[in-house]
Enzyme design. Structure first.
Site, PDB file in Angstrom:
ATOM      1  CG  ASP A   1      -1.982   1.044   1.216  1.00 22.29           C
ATOM      2  OD1 ASP A   1      -2.507   1.397   2.270  1.00 22.29           O
ATOM      3  OD2 ASP A   1      -2.278   1.543   0.114  1.00 22.29           O
TER       4      ASP A   1
ATOM      5  NE  ARG B   1     -13.094  12.999  -9.253  1.00 15.63           N
ATOM      6  CZ  ARG B   1     -14.225  13.688  -9.452  1.00 15.63           C
ATOM      7  NH1 ARG B   1     -14.216  14.954  -9.266  1.00 15.63           N
ATOM      8  NH2 ARG B   1     -15.325  13.088  -9.810  1.00 15.63           N
ATOM      9  CE  LYS B   2     -12.662   6.104 -12.071  1.00 13.15           C
ATOM     10  NZ  LYS B   2     -13.830   5.251 -12.412  1.00 13.15           N
TER      11      LYS B   2
HETATM   12  C1  LIG Z   1       4.599  15.103  -1.262  1.00 15.76           C
HETATM   13  C2  LIG Z   1       5.682  14.055  -1.573  1.00 15.76           C
HETATM   14  C3  LIG Z   1       5.656  12.916  -0.593  1.00 15.76           C
HETATM   15  C4  LIG Z   1       6.346  11.735  -1.159  1.00 15.76           C
HETATM   16  C5  LIG Z   1       6.914  10.740  -0.180  1.00 15.76           C
HETATM   17  C6  LIG Z   1       5.891  10.067   0.615  1.00 15.76           C
HETATM   18  C7  LIG Z   1       6.459   9.007   1.487  1.00 15.76           C
HETATM   19  C8  LIG Z   1       5.466   8.374   2.436  1.00 15.76           C
HETATM   20  C9  LIG Z   1       4.189   8.023   1.689  1.00 15.76           C
HETATM   21  C10 LIG Z   1       3.448   6.969   2.347  1.00 15.76           C
HETATM   22  C11 LIG Z   1       2.259   6.679   1.452  1.00 15.76           C
HETATM   23  C12 LIG Z   1       1.164   6.121   2.298  1.00 15.76           C
HETATM   24  C13 LIG Z   1      -0.010   5.766   1.432  1.00 15.76           C
HETATM   25  C14 LIG Z   1      -0.977   5.231   2.380  1.00 15.76           C
HETATM   26  C15 LIG Z   1      -2.340   5.055   1.570  1.00 15.76           C
HETATM   27  C16 LIG Z   1      -3.267   4.865   2.507  1.00 15.76           C
HETATM   28  O1  LIG Z   1      -3.274   4.053   3.433  1.00 15.76           O
HETATM   29  S1  LIG Z   1      -4.814   5.727   2.300  1.00 15.76           S
HETATM   30  C17 LIG Z   1      -5.746   5.150   3.634  1.00 15.76           C
HETATM   31  C18 LIG Z   1      -6.695   4.052   3.219  1.00 15.76           C
HETATM   32  N1  LIG Z   1      -7.709   4.575   2.339  1.00 15.76           N
HETATM   33  C19 LIG Z   1      -8.759   5.260   2.847  1.00 15.76           C
HETATM   34  O2  LIG Z   1      -8.899   5.445   4.045  1.00 15.76           O
HETATM   35  C20 LIG Z   1      -9.717   5.791   1.832  1.00 15.76           C
HETATM   36  C21 LIG Z   1     -11.144   5.747   2.378  1.00 15.76           C
HETATM   37  N2  LIG Z   1     -12.040   5.991   1.250  1.00 15.76           N
HETATM   38  C22 LIG Z   1     -12.277   7.258   0.848  1.00 15.76           C
HETATM   39  O3  LIG Z   1     -11.805   8.229   1.384  1.00 15.76           O
HETATM   40  C23 LIG Z   1     -13.161   7.383  -0.352  1.00 15.76           C
HETATM   41  O4  LIG Z   1     -13.927   6.221  -0.546  1.00 15.76           O
HETATM   42  C24 LIG Z   1     -12.295   7.610  -1.620  1.00 15.76           C
HETATM   43  C25 LIG Z   1     -11.333   6.465  -1.820  1.00 15.76           C
HETATM   44  C26 LIG Z   1     -11.515   8.921  -1.473  1.00 15.76           C
HETATM   45  C27 LIG Z   1     -13.222   7.666  -2.819  1.00 15.76           C
HETATM   46  O5  LIG Z   1     -14.217   8.582  -2.475  1.00 15.76           O
HETATM   47  P1  LIG Z   1     -14.749   9.565  -3.595  1.00 15.76           P
HETATM   48  O6  LIG Z   1     -13.640  10.326  -4.171  1.00 15.76           O
HETATM   49  O7  LIG Z   1     -15.891  10.291  -2.998  1.00 15.76           O
HETATM   50  O8  LIG Z   1     -15.185   8.542  -4.716  1.00 15.76           O
HETATM   51  P2  LIG Z   1     -16.668   8.225  -5.162  1.00 15.76           P
HETATM   52  O9  LIG Z   1     -17.343   9.488  -5.606  1.00 15.76           O
HETATM   53  O10 LIG Z   1     -17.294   7.369  -4.146  1.00 15.76           O
HETATM   54  O11 LIG Z   1     -16.347   7.337  -6.451  1.00 15.76           O
HETATM   55  C28 LIG Z   1     -15.672   8.017  -7.527  1.00 15.76           C
HETATM   56  C29 LIG Z   1     -15.200   6.950  -8.438  1.00 15.76           C
HETATM   57  O12 LIG Z   1     -14.227   6.111  -7.810  1.00 15.76           O
HETATM   58  C30 LIG Z   1     -14.692   4.766  -7.808  1.00 15.76           C
HETATM   59  N3  LIG Z   1     -14.361   4.163  -6.511  1.00 15.76           N
HETATM   60  C31 LIG Z   1     -14.486   4.736  -5.302  1.00 15.76           C
HETATM   61  N4  LIG Z   1     -14.122   3.869  -4.332  1.00 15.76           N
HETATM   62  C32 LIG Z   1     -13.786   2.720  -4.975  1.00 15.76           C
HETATM   63  C33 LIG Z   1     -13.339   1.444  -4.545  1.00 15.76           C
HETATM   64  N5  LIG Z   1     -13.163   1.183  -3.254  1.00 15.76           N
HETATM   65  N6  LIG Z   1     -13.086   0.497  -5.465  1.00 15.76           N
HETATM   66  C34 LIG Z   1     -13.256   0.763  -6.770  1.00 15.76           C
HETATM   67  N7  LIG Z   1     -13.694   1.944  -7.259  1.00 15.76           N
HETATM   68  C35 LIG Z   1     -13.941   2.908  -6.364  1.00 15.76           C
HETATM   69  C36 LIG Z   1     -16.205   4.849  -7.948  1.00 15.76           C
HETATM   70  O13 LIG Z   1     -16.677   3.676  -8.582  1.00 15.76           O
HETATM   71  C37 LIG Z   1     -16.367   6.031  -8.860  1.00 15.76           C
HETATM   72  O14 LIG Z   1     -16.078   5.618 -10.170  1.00 15.76           O
HETATM   73  P3  LIG Z   1     -16.789   6.436 -11.392  1.00 15.76           P
HETATM   74  O15 LIG Z   1     -18.271   6.343 -11.121  1.00 15.76           O
HETATM   75  O16 LIG Z   1     -16.283   7.840 -11.292  1.00 15.76           O
HETATM   76  O17 LIG Z   1     -16.352   5.693 -12.608  1.00 15.76           O
END
Ligand SMILES: CCCCCCCCCCCCCCCC(=O)SCCNC(=O)CCNC(=O)[C@H](O)C(C)(C)COP(=O)(O)OP(=O)(O)OC[C@H]1O[C@@H](n2cnc3c(N)ncnc32)[C@H](O)[C@@H]1OP(=O)(O)O
Length: 240
Positions: free
Chosen positions: A154, A199-200
């Site tokens: 992830d 956005r995907k």
């Molecule tokens: C600055 C430089 C730094 C660089 C150096 C960095 C170093 C250090 C980095 C460490 C990097 C850590 C990276 C950790 C990454 C996490 O761990 S993130 C934490 C885990 N993820 C979460 O907690 C996300 C929770 N979910 C959410 O917030 C929301 O469901 C989301 C994912 C933002 C989507 O919500 P939304 O934007 O409102 O999307 P929504 O309107 O429901 O759907 C829009 C589209 O997306 C699709 N979609 C939404 N959810 C899904 C799904 N689950 N599956 C499939 N399709 C989906 C929908 O089908 C829809 O498709 P279309 O109809 O547009 O074709």
């Protein structure tokens, strides 16, 4: 520079952080080494330490040599993501809480948690992570817990998506586990962006042994370049 261009439908806001942001966020100096932009110098954990095995050191040297050709860059790793972001760009982001740490850097002792370093190849939209799971990541005796593998996947695909498309959240992560990862072994977590649709961001990732002989896991991920309006308001990005 770090700039926000907000577009959005009714519910979603897309934060278009220019790609140069990430390059800017870690100004590269020397042989592929990054220096943190933020004032002070937080500890960079993505550097060799006494717990790294011969395999890990050899692989690190191999990738570091490739940074000299300019295609690959080493990504520094601090114990808080905010340390990666240039000072002036921190405006509007949640202020740093003193007791929070990046999950992968939550075990301070060397060698028992996530020992890893990531390298970015912007032109290939690829991030490769060299990973040596430590003894505190055990699941089945002697092997890395499946959740630790999911975590490094992830984070690798998350970093890849960040560098290619800007700030993201993981929407979907699907993993097939083919062969257990022995604790203390070294694996290559090789991720790339396959496509971006609005956005995907669609990514794929393979976890392989250093000799390429064992495929431990393979994953696909879907990340989302956006900040939900609520979060945007909460952090007062100011352009919401
Ligand atoms: C600055 C430089 C730094 C660089 C150096 C960095 C170093 C250090 C980095 C460490 C990097 C850590 C990276 C950790 C990454 C996490 O761990 S993130 C934490 C885990 N993820 C979460 O907690 C996300 C929770 N979910 C959410 O917030 C929301 O469901 C989301 C994912 C933002 C989507 O919500 P939304 O934007 O409102 O999307 P929504 O309107 O429901 O759907 C829009 C589209 O997306 C699709 N979609 C939404 N959810 C899904 C799904 N689950 N599956 C499939 N399709 C989906 C929908 O089908 C829809 O498709 P279309 O109809 O547009 O074709």
């Amino acid at each position: 520079a770090w700039g926000w261009g907000l577009q959005g439908g009714s519910r979603l806001w897309v934060l278009e952080a220019p790609r140069s942001l990430c390059a800017h966020a870690c100004a590269q100096t020397g042989a592929g080494m990054f220096t943190p932009v933020s004032p002070g110098r937080p500890k960079d954990y993505a550097l060799p330490n006494a717990s790294w095995s011969r395999d890990m050191l050899d692989l690190y040297d191999r990738f570091l040599a490739m940074t000299k050709e300019g295609l690959w860059k080493r990504i520094p790793s601090y114990n808080n993501v905010l340390d990666h972001i240039p000072g002036k760009a921190l405006r509007g982001l949640p202020s740093r809480k003193k007791d929070t740490r990046l999950f992968l850097r939550s075990i301070e002792a060397e060698g028992v948690g996530f020992e890893y370093v990531m390298f970015l190849n912007s032109s290939e939209k690829r991030v490769v992570c060299l990973f040596q799971p430590g003894s505190y990541l055990e699941g089945h005796p002697g092997f890395a817990h499946g959740g630790s593998i999911a975590t490094i996947i992830d984070s690798t695909i998350g970093s890849c998506a960040i560098f290619v498309a800007g700030r993201v959240m993981t929407a979907n992560l699907s993993i097939n586990y083919m062969s257990p990862v022995p604790l203390g072994s070294v694996v290559l977590v090789d991720s790339k962006v396959d496509k971006v649709e609005g956005r995907k961001v669609f990514l794929s990732c393979k976890v392989q042994s250093v000799d390429g002989g064992t495929l431990h896991a393979e994953a696909t991920g879907k990340d989302r370049v956006q900040v939900a309006q609520g979060v945007c308001k909460r952090v007062g990005v100011g352009l919401c």
